[in-house]
Each structure stands twice: as structure tokens, then as C-alpha cells.
Design a protein around this motif. Sequence first.
Motif, PDB file in Angstrom:
ATOM      1  N   ARG A  12      10.096  12.905  -8.662  1.00  0.00           N
ATOM      2  CA  ARG A  12      11.267  12.076  -8.879  1.00  0.00           C
ATOM      3  C   ARG A  12      12.233  12.207  -7.724  1.00  0.00           C
ATOM      4  NH1 ARG A  12      14.210  11.918 -14.627  1.00  0.00           N
ATOM      5  NH2 ARG A  12      15.787  10.360 -14.211  1.00  0.00           N
ATOM      6  N   ARG A  13      12.463  11.135  -6.990  1.00  0.00           N
ATOM      7  CA  ARG A  13      13.238  11.196  -5.756  1.00  0.00           C
ATOM      8  C   ARG A  13      14.607  10.566  -5.900  1.00  0.00           C
ATOM      9  NH1 ARG A  13      10.443  12.031  -1.190  1.00  0.00           N
ATOM     10  NH2 ARG A  13      11.830  10.673  -0.033  1.00  0.00           N
ATOM     11  N   PHE A  14      14.793   9.655  -6.847  1.00  0.00           N
ATOM     12  CA  PHE A  14      16.057   8.943  -6.925  1.00  0.00           C
ATOM     13  C   PHE A  14      17.020   9.644  -7.864  1.00  0.00           C
ATOM     14  CE2 PHE A  14      13.813   5.502  -4.921  1.00  0.00           C
ATOM     15  CZ  PHE A  14      14.804   4.932  -4.159  1.00  0.00           C
ATOM     16  N   GLY A  15      18.330   9.369  -7.681  1.00  0.00           N
ATOM     17  CA  GLY A  15      19.364   9.917  -8.532  1.00  0.00           C
ATOM     18  C   GLY A  15      19.620  11.376  -8.218  1.00  0.00           C
ATOM     19  N   TRP A  16      18.677  12.238  -8.535  1.00  0.00           N
ATOM     20  CA  TRP A  16      18.806  13.657  -8.237  1.00  0.00           C
ATOM     21  C   TRP A  16      17.783  14.051  -7.175  1.00  0.00           C
ATOM     22  CZ3 TRP A  16      19.053  11.597 -13.131  1.00  0.00           C
ATOM     23  CH2 TRP A  16      20.276  11.753 -13.776  1.00  0.00           C
ATOM     24  N   ARG A  17      17.480  13.171  -6.218  1.00  0.00           N
ATOM     25  CA  ARG A  17      16.510  13.493  -5.181  1.00  0.00           C
ATOM     26  C   ARG A  17      16.994  14.718  -4.424  1.00  0.00           C
ATOM     27  NH1 ARG A  17      16.689   8.994  -2.590  1.00  0.00           N
ATOM     28  NH2 ARG A  17      17.979   9.705  -0.885  1.00  0.00           N
TER      29      ARG A  17
ATOM     30  N   MET B 220      10.281  20.609  10.603  1.00  0.00           N
ATOM     31  CA  MET B 220       9.406  20.123   9.537  1.00  0.00           C
ATOM     32  C   MET B 220       9.771  18.674   9.210  1.00  0.00           C
ATOM     33  SD  MET B 220       7.768  22.961   9.068  1.00  0.00           S
ATOM     34  CE  MET B 220       6.878  22.755   7.520  1.00  0.00           C
ATOM     35  N   PHE B 221       8.788  17.928   8.722  1.00  0.00           N
ATOM     36  CA  PHE B 221       8.995  16.513   8.408  1.00  0.00           C
ATOM     37  C   PHE B 221       8.507  16.219   6.996  1.00  0.00           C
ATOM     38  CE2 PHE B 221       8.806  16.712  12.965  1.00  0.00           C
ATOM     39  CZ  PHE B 221       9.709  15.754  13.406  1.00  0.00           C
ATOM     40  N   GLN B 222       9.146  15.215   6.396  1.00  0.00           N
ATOM     41  CA  GLN B 222       8.646  14.679   5.133  1.00  0.00           C
ATOM     42  C   GLN B 222       9.087  13.225   5.017  1.00  0.00           C
ATOM     43  OE1 GLN B 222      10.321  16.637   1.712  1.00  0.00           O
ATOM     44  NE2 GLN B 222      12.332  15.727   1.967  1.00  0.00           N
ATOM     45  N   GLY B 223       8.434  12.487   4.128  1.00  0.00           N
ATOM     46  CA  GLY B 223       8.872  11.137   3.839  1.00  0.00           C
ATOM     47  C   GLY B 223      10.252  11.176   3.223  1.00  0.00           C
ATOM     48  N   SER B 224      11.062  10.171   3.490  1.00  0.00           N
ATOM     49  CA  SER B 224      12.439  10.171   2.988  1.00  0.00           C
ATOM     50  C   SER B 224      12.615   9.064   1.963  1.00  0.00           C
ATOM     51  CB  SER B 224      13.418  10.027   4.155  1.00  0.00           C
ATOM     52  OG  SER B 224      14.739  10.246   3.731  1.00  0.00           O
ATOM     53  N   ALA B 225      13.628   8.252   2.131  1.00  0.00           N
ATOM     54  CA  ALA B 225      14.006   7.290   1.109  1.00  0.00           C
ATOM     55  C   ALA B 225      12.877   6.311   0.792  1.00  0.00           C
ATOM     56  CB  ALA B 225      15.239   6.507   1.554  1.00  0.00           C
ATOM     57  N   VAL B 226      12.642   6.110  -0.478  1.00  0.00           N
ATOM     58  CA  VAL B 226      11.699   5.090  -0.908  1.00  0.00           C
ATOM     59  C   VAL B 226      12.282   3.706  -0.631  1.00  0.00           C
ATOM     60  CG1 VAL B 226      10.493   4.104  -2.891  1.00  0.00           C
ATOM     61  CG2 VAL B 226      10.690   6.584  -2.665  1.00  0.00           C
ATOM     62  N   LEU B 227      13.602   3.603  -0.727  1.00  0.00           N
ATOM     63  CA  LEU B 227      14.292   2.344  -0.469  1.00  0.00           C
ATOM     64  C   LEU B 227      14.640   2.242   1.010  1.00  0.00           C
ATOM     65  CD1 LEU B 227      15.666  -0.218  -1.613  1.00  0.00           C
ATOM     66  CD2 LEU B 227      17.735   1.153  -1.865  1.00  0.00           C
ATOM     67  N   ASN B 228      14.046   1.302   1.705  1.00  0.00           N
ATOM     68  CA  ASN B 228      14.354   1.081   3.108  1.00  0.00           C
ATOM     69  C   ASN B 228      15.773   0.523   3.229  1.00  0.00           C
ATOM     70  OD1 ASN B 228      14.572   0.091   5.758  1.00  0.00           O
ATOM     71  ND2 ASN B 228      12.404  -0.401   5.864  1.00  0.00           N
ATOM     72  N   PRO B 229      16.648   1.168   4.027  1.00  0.00           N
ATOM     73  CA  PRO B 229      18.014   0.661   4.165  1.00  0.00           C
ATOM     74  C   PRO B 229      18.071  -0.796   4.610  1.00  0.00           C
ATOM     75  CG  PRO B 229      17.829   2.832   5.124  1.00  0.00           C
ATOM     76  CD  PRO B 229      16.443   2.406   4.790  1.00  0.00           C
ATOM     77  N   ALA B 230      17.051  -1.251   5.327  1.00  0.00           N
ATOM     78  CA  ALA B 230      17.032  -2.646   5.756  1.00  0.00           C
ATOM     79  C   ALA B 230      16.988  -3.595   4.564  1.00  0.00           C
ATOM     80  CB  ALA B 230      15.833  -2.900   6.671  1.00  0.00           C
TER      81      ALA B 230
ATOM     82  N   ASP C 183      11.364   1.235 -10.204  1.00  0.00           N
ATOM     83  CA  ASP C 183      10.005   1.172  -9.675  1.00  0.00           C
ATOM     84  C   ASP C 183       9.460   2.578  -9.450  1.00  0.00           C
ATOM     85  OD1 ASP C 183       7.727  -0.358  -8.401  1.00  0.00           O
ATOM     86  OD2 ASP C 183       8.380   0.839  -6.693  1.00  0.00           O
ATOM     87  N   GLU C 184      10.269   3.455  -8.880  1.00  0.00           N
ATOM     88  CA  GLU C 184       9.840   4.834  -8.672  1.00  0.00           C
ATOM     89  C   GLU C 184       9.568   5.526 -10.006  1.00  0.00           C
ATOM     90  OE1 GLU C 184       8.996   8.354  -6.438  1.00  0.00           O
ATOM     91  OE2 GLU C 184       9.055   6.216  -5.977  1.00  0.00           O
ATOM     92  N   ASP C 185      10.401   5.254 -10.993  1.00  0.00           N
ATOM     93  CA  ASP C 185      10.207   5.865 -12.307  1.00  0.00           C
ATOM     94  C   ASP C 185       8.902   5.390 -12.946  1.00  0.00           C
ATOM     95  OD1 ASP C 185      11.350   7.439 -14.624  1.00  0.00           O
ATOM     96  OD2 ASP C 185      11.101   5.476 -15.578  1.00  0.00           O
ATOM     97  N   ARG C 186       8.592   4.113 -12.806  1.00  0.00           N
ATOM     98  CA  ARG C 186       7.345   3.589 -13.388  1.00  0.00           C
ATOM     99  C   ARG C 186       6.124   4.235 -12.752  1.00  0.00           C
ATOM    100  NH1 ARG C 186      10.362  -1.316 -13.619  1.00  0.00           N
ATOM    101  NH2 ARG C 186       9.782  -1.825 -11.470  1.00  0.00           N
TER     102      ARG C 186
ATOM    103  N   GLU D 143      10.563   8.146 -17.354  1.00  0.00           N
ATOM    104  CA  GLU D 143      11.571   8.701 -18.265  1.00  0.00           C
ATOM    105  C   GLU D 143      12.732   7.746 -18.545  1.00  0.00           C
ATOM    106  OE1 GLU D 143      11.035  13.323 -16.712  1.00  0.00           O
ATOM    107  OE2 GLU D 143      12.771  12.129 -16.097  1.00  0.00           O
ATOM    108  N   LEU D 144      12.870   6.688 -17.760  1.00  0.00           N
ATOM    109  CA  LEU D 144      14.091   5.882 -17.829  1.00  0.00           C
ATOM    110  C   LEU D 144      14.022   4.752 -18.840  1.00  0.00           C
ATOM    111  CD1 LEU D 144      15.098   5.703 -14.064  1.00  0.00           C
ATOM    112  CD2 LEU D 144      15.837   7.312 -15.826  1.00  0.00           C
ATOM    113  N   ASN D 145      12.830   4.333 -19.227  1.00  0.00           N
ATOM    114  CA  ASN D 145      12.680   3.265 -20.220  1.00  0.00           C
ATOM    115  C   ASN D 145      13.438   2.010 -19.811  1.00  0.00           C
ATOM    116  OD1 ASN D 145      11.633   2.195 -22.611  1.00  0.00           O
ATOM    117  ND2 ASN D 145      13.431   2.813 -23.810  1.00  0.00           N
ATOM    118  N   GLY D 146      13.398   1.688 -18.516  1.00  0.00           N
ATOM    119  CA  GLY D 146      14.008   0.454 -18.028  1.00  0.00           C
ATOM    120  C   GLY D 146      15.508   0.487 -17.866  1.00  0.00           C
ATOM    121  N   HIS D 147      16.119   1.658 -18.023  1.00  0.00           N
ATOM    122  CA  HIS D 147      17.587   1.752 -17.944  1.00  0.00           C
ATOM    123  C   HIS D 147      17.981   2.829 -16.951  1.00  0.00           C
ATOM    124  CE1 HIS D 147      21.799   1.926 -19.029  1.00  0.00           C
ATOM    125  NE2 HIS D 147      21.684   3.212 -19.301  1.00  0.00           N
TER     126      HIS D 147
END
Length: 311
Positions: free
Chosen positions: A45-50, A147-157, A179-182, A187-191
Motif C-alpha cells: 500500500r503506497r498511497f495515503g500512508w506511503r 539505493m533506488f526504488q520505484g516512487s509515485a504510482v501517480l505520474n505528476p504529469a 486503482d492501487e487499492d484494487r 480495503e477501501l471499498n471504493g471510498h
Amino acid sequence: MNELKEFRRNTPAMTDNAATAAKARLMTAIHEPEAARKSAATGARRFGWRIAVAAALALVVGGTIVTIRDQRDMAPVASVAELGERAASAAENDRTPAPGPAQWLYTKELQLAGVEADVDRDQRATWERWTSVDGKQSAWYQGGKLMFQGSAVLNPAELAKAPVTPAGVIARIKAAILDEDRRGPQELNGHVPPVMLFMEINQLISEQWLAPEVRAALFRALPAIKGITVAQDVAVADGRRGVAFSLTDDGARNSLVLDPQTFWYLGTNSTRLQDRTYERADGSKETFEAGTVSLTAQLEATIVNQPGQRS
């Protein structure tokens, strides 16, 4: 109460998962410990509390005591809507040249945790991070190695696609979270809860390069999120005080703090208003007392040509 010692006491060796858990316990357990525990446990889970990797922390023991400075010349802000508009105008008036697509945003942050009015100044942390302008990678130093890792799922562009409006950027952020939750914990049930949306906006503003019009749209959108109010004279980790967007959730007040004159980002302040005990997955329990605080302060934010570069 020495929160940093407690957070570090049970921290395992710095594997990737352990690093995530350490950062989670240090910086997010105060305002949403249960969600932080889930984030550390799943790693997905990366969003909200990433949670950024805790190996980016360089712990400093001792040093000069940070005192909370009195800023009596703060510009009064009458409402959260006025705060949103002032911050948006400051963003729109930013004349800093836009970075190139191959450049990186370097940020340095001071972090403190403890009890309000008696924060543990002897154990503090500084966290350095590099995030690519396209949002796809982040970097930090661990054991002297970058060290490197993937970052934001949402591209700022995506946020910068015309038309850029407060409602539009919020809709895109919510869609990315869902989308990340799905594809992950489901856990979010669309909300998307207001506190998760608030924390994601906070992370975007503090860790990612955003076009001025996107930052302006986010600041104008914040007052429309349910429960967000304006708070005056809020401290950040290096002693500065500012005016803040604040949201109280689950017995904790979370604040995104801006400079009271320039309305640029200063840092965060999370203060627990009520005692609360949480049970961990292993059955052990931990109580977070009223008055427990977690403070951050952004010390540096600059565009550089490559990760590892600081100026």
C-alpha cells in the motif's frame, strides 16, 4: 516518554521490509498507527500512508537543542478558504524555472518525536531523499550506497494535464488511490477517507516536484476536503511556527504547516489528542498518550541533475 527509543527498540535489521516498518513506526503511528502497521506488513500500500524507506534516515544523537521560536508577526488568516487562496497565489507567483525531465528533486527533512512541550531533542533524525521529476523513481543513501526504488504510482504529469482545476486534481488522486487499492489490499471499498486524501496531498507537496498550477489547485482543493480547518501558530521540527491546514481524525490532529508570510511549505505536526492503545499483529499492545507529537521540518528542497547530488 521516549517515543524514538520505543520505536527503535523492536526494529529488526535493515532489510527492505524492516526499513519500511521502522519509518512507519517513527513517523505515522501517532496519527494513524493501525494504518501504518498494515502498510508496513503488506509492503504494497503506497498511497495515503506511503512510507519512504527508513534507511534514508541519518540519526543524530545529541547536538544543539532546538527551541521553539516565537513568531509574533504572523499574518492572520481568517479561514481555511483564505489559507487555500493565499497558498495558491504564492504557488502561481513562483517564477522558479521548471526542471528538465531528467532532473531530480532533492529534499532534506528534520524529524522529531516525543511528548508535547518535552520533545526528545537528544534523538532526532534527518532524512534525505531524491525523487525524479517524473515521479517514477526515488533514491536514498544506505550504508554509504545510493539505493533506488520505484516512487509515485501517480505520474505528476497526469496532474498537470489541462484543464488543471481543484476538483480535477482531487479526482485524479482519488482514482489513483482506488486503482492501487484494487490491485493491492482491497480495503477501501471504493471510498477514499478524508485523512488518506489529506496525507497523500501532503506527500505530494513535500516530496514531489509539482508544476505551479498543480500546487495551486491542490491548495485550493484542501479547504473542500471534509473536516479540514485552519490552525494558527503551529510548530514544526526546527522551531519555526506557521499557519496550517489541519484535520482531526481518530483522536489525532494532523497539520500541513506553511510559512505565515510566504505560504511555502514548512513541515508537518501530528499531535495525539486522546490516549489510544493499539494491538499489534503479534498480540502485543502499545499505547499512544495524549500529547504525543511527531514533527517534521523541510530543511532543503532543490532541483539537482542526478541522485546523490545536493546542490
